[in-house]
Scaffold this motif. Sequence first.
Motif, short mmCIF file in Angstrom:
data_model
loop_
_atom_site.label_atom_id
_atom_site.label_comp_id
_atom_site.label_asym_id
_atom_site.label_seq_id
_atom_site.Cartn_x
_atom_site.Cartn_y
_atom_site.Cartn_z
N LEU A 67 -14.82 -8.17 -26.38
CA LEU A 67 -14.57 -8.97 -25.21
C LEU A 67 -13.44 -9.76 -25.56
CD1 LEU A 67 -18.19 -10.62 -25.11
CD2 LEU A 67 -17.28 -8.77 -23.51
N VAL A 68 -12.45 -9.68 -24.54
CA VAL A 68 -11.16 -10.47 -24.74
C VAL A 68 -11.21 -11.70 -24.04
CG1 VAL A 68 -8.69 -10.23 -24.57
CG2 VAL A 68 -10.09 -8.40 -25.04
N THR A 69 -11.04 -12.84 -24.59
CA THR A 69 -10.95 -14.05 -23.95
C THR A 69 -9.64 -14.94 -24.10
OG1 THR A 69 -11.55 -15.16 -26.04
CG2 THR A 69 -13.30 -14.28 -24.84
N ILE A 70 -9.72 -15.93 -23.16
CA ILE A 70 -8.37 -16.65 -23.29
C ILE A 70 -8.98 -18.18 -23.62
CG2 ILE A 70 -8.47 -17.05 -20.87
CD1 ILE A 70 -5.13 -16.99 -21.10
N GLY A 71 -8.44 -18.97 -24.30
CA GLY A 71 -8.52 -20.46 -24.78
C GLY A 71 -7.79 -21.43 -23.77
N SER A 72 -8.33 -22.53 -24.16
CA SER A 72 -7.74 -23.61 -23.25
C SER A 72 -6.27 -23.75 -23.77
CB SER A 72 -8.28 -25.00 -23.73
OG SER A 72 -8.37 -25.26 -24.74
N SER A 73 -5.88 -23.25 -24.90
CA SER A 73 -4.55 -23.52 -25.44
C SER A 73 -3.58 -22.42 -24.87
CB SER A 73 -4.40 -23.36 -26.82
OG SER A 73 -4.88 -22.08 -27.29
N ASN A 74 -4.22 -21.24 -24.19
CA ASN A 74 -3.64 -20.02 -23.63
C ASN A 74 -3.60 -19.01 -24.61
OD1 ASN A 74 -3.48 -20.22 -20.86
ND2 ASN A 74 -1.48 -20.82 -20.88
N LEU A 109 -11.26 -13.17 -20.25
CA LEU A 109 -10.16 -12.63 -19.47
C LEU A 109 -10.43 -11.86 -18.12
CD1 LEU A 109 -6.98 -12.48 -20.21
CD2 LEU A 109 -7.37 -10.39 -21.06
N LYS A 110 -9.64 -12.15 -17.21
CA LYS A 110 -9.82 -11.36 -16.06
C LYS A 110 -9.57 -9.77 -16.39
CE LYS A 110 -8.84 -14.93 -12.61
NZ LYS A 110 -8.79 -16.22 -13.48
N SER A 111 -10.25 -8.97 -15.40
CA SER A 111 -10.03 -7.52 -15.70
C SER A 111 -8.86 -7.08 -15.54
CB SER A 111 -11.21 -6.81 -14.77
OG SER A 111 -12.11 -6.27 -15.69
N LYS A 112 -8.06 -7.56 -14.52
CA LYS A 112 -6.61 -7.04 -14.04
C LYS A 112 -5.60 -7.47 -15.17
CE LYS A 112 -5.16 -11.32 -11.45
NZ LYS A 112 -4.48 -11.84 -12.28
N ASP A 113 -6.00 -8.34 -15.90
CA ASP A 113 -5.07 -8.85 -17.21
C ASP A 113 -5.33 -8.08 -18.56
OD1 ASP A 113 -4.00 -10.84 -15.55
OD2 ASP A 113 -5.43 -12.38 -16.15
#
Length: 161
Positions: free
Chosen positions: A52-59, A89-93
């Motif tokens: 799973l790929v994620t994005i944090g509040s820090s980007n 992370l959104k699938s498109k990204d």
Amino acid sequence: MKKNAEKTNVMRILEQKKINYVSHCYADTGVISGIEVAAVLKQDPNQVFKTLVTIGSSNNNYVFLVPVQKELNLKKAAKSVGEKSIGMLKSKDLLPLTGYIHGGCSPIGMKKQFRTVIDASAKNLDTIIFSGGKIGYQVEMSLDELKKALRFEVEDIVETT
């Protein structure tokens, strides 16, 4: 499992680094979900991990590996990497960021190495199985072997039922 299945970039990286692994192929089965993959490969779903790929509040981006039948606990995940919050992370990204498509994302061989956390349940297993970098392909190895290819931490990051 096909013995003559095509090699993915993940497998090439592992072989280049002389890392012991077992490849599993389910390319011609049409299954998609991790639980279906575990069933087709006749593997314990606790041993088969999704990436799973994620994005944090820090980007900043982070990668988490959790057993296929479990859900990532976003609060625990954020805490494990020192973020206030984390989102998927959104699938498109996914492809532009990692070089992988949804369903074929591996923690090995991404365009950039992101901080990676594997669920603590992996410590109790001889090997874990995760994406080989292409839909239909999985690789299996011990955490000790994985350490030769990837820096990661092991934390409790899944939802408790």
